[in-house]
Motif scaffolding. Structure first.
Motif, PDB file in Angstrom:
ATOM      1  N   ASP A 278     -41.679 100.936  -2.514  1.00 39.60           N
ATOM      2  CA  ASP A 278     -40.307 100.940  -3.005  1.00 39.60           C
ATOM      3  C   ASP A 278     -40.275 101.567  -4.392  1.00 39.60           C
ATOM      4  O   ASP A 278     -41.043 101.188  -5.284  1.00 39.60           O
ATOM      5  CB  ASP A 278     -39.758  99.512  -3.056  1.00 39.60           C
ATOM      6  CG  ASP A 278     -38.262  99.472  -3.327  1.00 39.60           C
ATOM      7  OD1 ASP A 278     -37.860  99.858  -4.440  1.00 39.60           O
ATOM      8  OD2 ASP A 278     -37.503  99.065  -2.431  1.00 39.60           O
ATOM      9  N   THR A 336     -32.195 105.445   0.748  1.00 37.33           N
ATOM     10  CA  THR A 336     -33.466 104.742   0.899  1.00 37.33           C
ATOM     11  C   THR A 336     -34.250 104.862  -0.405  1.00 37.33           C
ATOM     12  O   THR A 336     -34.097 105.847  -1.140  1.00 37.33           O
ATOM     13  CB  THR A 336     -34.304 105.328   2.052  1.00 37.33           C
ATOM     14  OG1 THR A 336     -35.543 104.614   2.137  1.00 37.33           O
ATOM     15  CG2 THR A 336     -34.596 106.803   1.844  1.00 37.33           C
ATOM     16  N   SER A 338     -37.669 104.288  -0.228  1.00 32.27           N
ATOM     17  CA  SER A 338     -39.050 104.380   0.236  1.00 32.27           C
ATOM     18  C   SER A 338     -39.706 105.656  -0.287  1.00 32.27           C
ATOM     19  O   SER A 338     -39.153 106.759  -0.146  1.00 32.27           O
ATOM     20  CB  SER A 338     -39.098 104.351   1.765  1.00 32.27           C
ATOM     21  OG  SER A 338     -40.414 104.573   2.214  1.00 32.27           O
TER      22      SER A 338
END
Length: 455
Positions: A278, A336, A338
């Motif tokens: 993350d 996102t 990620s």
């Protein structure tokens, strides 16, 4: 005090209408300019403004940082809060209320009132996380933050109440008389040291009591992440330095344990950064590593170490806040965080990739940033304290450069995913916020005497 007047005026501007948001931004800009006038005043040292307020150069620098970062929070939140009309009037009230609490915290002469302001800063922060956070887990993140910090602060409250009863005053300048009044054994003072510092070490946070910070950062909106990293962590560092100064904790060798724990914990945190997928979690763990280095400088009990700790707090405030702002902009485009998915930004937005590079370089303490000045001051002071500190210091410095390069390459290089939203030109407020983060983080190195004036 003039900055407080303008801040209060901004807080009570009309809550309805399109102009209230921009009125608050311009009021914060004016308050920032007024606060800068006090950075270069001729006389420094403790100045008792009244029975409640006490200012020195350390508190003045941190108040200026608070006002500056609050202005950056408004600018960075414009797309995610103002443009989409996500209760922006209530949002601005919470941000300004938090700003007011932090300014008063840095100005308190009473230890009891400082404790109340220290704890009150959690309320608007929690409301920002719950009201404008991203994920359903924000309730759990808020609970972690409240339980950790409030539970750790209770021993400090008991200590302040006991000290107030012994000295018949809660003024910080009188607390240094406690050593002459009490004749405790060495173990008693060791217990006192940990009792006083527990609340501040959790607020920083130090390794082993840090689990609330990555959760709070991940779930917080961009303004919440910016104020957590740039200001609220500095409140813990400010408390550590004030405790050393007024409780005379520097006269006891028991703090060597905290010095070694902060150093080895910072090295472990740097290793943990490589296991994060993350984006905001990686930046949060890097903040813990930087605060560990700041703690090492504070626990070295030298003038250079304390000056380096203050410099590193200032540098981290600018750098970490900008990185969270960049991470938020990437999240708005890709939906996102990620690191495995968000790639290829260099092909899509090369101008923004330049800012990623500049702040990743700033994060690894490259010249001419004030991060470098802080590390230059901290490293010799810590090494002279103990020769066993050389290896963790070297590992922290190397790993910091490594995970900063890892962060840049993971987000900017590689093939871009096909599900990205269409990229428009980067908005002017985004560039403005990044530019206003970068300028002081590099040009304040021209005035290094600011870090020595409060001794």
């Amino acid at each position: 005090m003039l900055s407080l007047v303008f801040l209060g005026a901004a807080l009570f501007f009309p809550l309805k209408g399109n102009m209230s948001w921009y009125q608050k931004i311009w009021s914060m800009s004016l308050a920032c300019m007024l606060s800068f006038l006090h950075l270069y005043q001729a006389t420094w040292g403790f100045q008792l403004q009244s029975a409640i307020f006490l200012s020195d150069s350390m508190s003045v620098v941190l108040i200026s940082l608070t006002l500056w970062i609050t202005l950056m929070m408004f600018i960075a939140s414009q797309n995610s809060v103002k443009v989409v009309k996500n209760s922006f009037s209530l949002f601005s009230v919470f941000v300004l209320f938090l700003n007011l609490i932090l300014i008063v915290s840095f100005s308190m002469s009473s230890a009891l009132l400082f404790y109340f302001m220290f704890e009150a800063s959690l309320i608007p922060t929690l409301l920002l996380i719950l009201g404008w956070g991203y994920q359903p887990e924000r309730l759990q993140a808020g609970m972690y933050m409240m339980v950790y910090t409030v539970a750790a602060s209770l021993p400090l409250l008991l200590m302040i109440l006991w000290t107030t009863a012994e000295l018949s005053s809660s003024n910080m300048m009188f607390i240094s008389l406690l050593h002459k009044k009490l004749s405790l054994t060495e173990w008693g003072w060791i217990f006192l040291t940990f009792l006083v510092l527990t609340a501040f070490l959790v607020k920083l946070p130090m390794f082993s009591v840090h689990l609330w910070l990555p959760k709070a950062h991940v779930e917080a909106p961009v303004a919440g992440s910016m104020v957590l990293a740039a200001i609220l962590l500095k409140l813990g560092g400010y408390g550590v330095l004030r405790s050393y100064l007024f409780f005379s904790l520097y006269s006891y060798p028991s703090v060597i344990f905290l010095l070694m724990l902060s150093l080895w914990g910072g090295m472990m945190t740097a290793i943990v950064c490589f296991r994060q997928i993350d984006l905001k979690s990686l930046i949060a763990y890097s903040s813990i590593g930087h605060m560990s280095l700041m703690l090492a400088g504070a626990f070295s009990l030298t003038t250079w170490g304390w000056g380096g700790a203050l410099t590193l707090m200032l540098a981290h405030g600018f750098c970490s806040s900008a990185l969270f702002s960049l991470a938020n902009y990437l999240y708005e485009k890709s939906q996102t965080r990620s690191l495995y998915v968000s790639k290829g930004m260099l092909m899509l937005l090369p101008s923004l990739s330049l800012w990623w590079f500049l702040f990743c370089v700033l994060n690894m303490a490259a010249p001419p940033s004030i991060n470098l000045l802080g590390e230059i001051m901290i490293f010799p002071s810590v090494i002279f304290s103990s020769k066993y500190c050389i290896f963790p210091l070297a590992a922290m410095s190397f790993l910091s450069a490594l995970y900063s390069m890892y962060l840049y390459t993971c987000s900017q290089h590689g093939g871009s995913p096909k599900f990205f939203k269409p990229f428009n030109q980067v908005s002017t407020p985004t560039y403005t916020a990044l530019f206003l983060h970068w300028i002081p983080a590099n040009f304040l190195i021209l005035k290094p005497e600011l870090t020595f004036l409060w001794y």
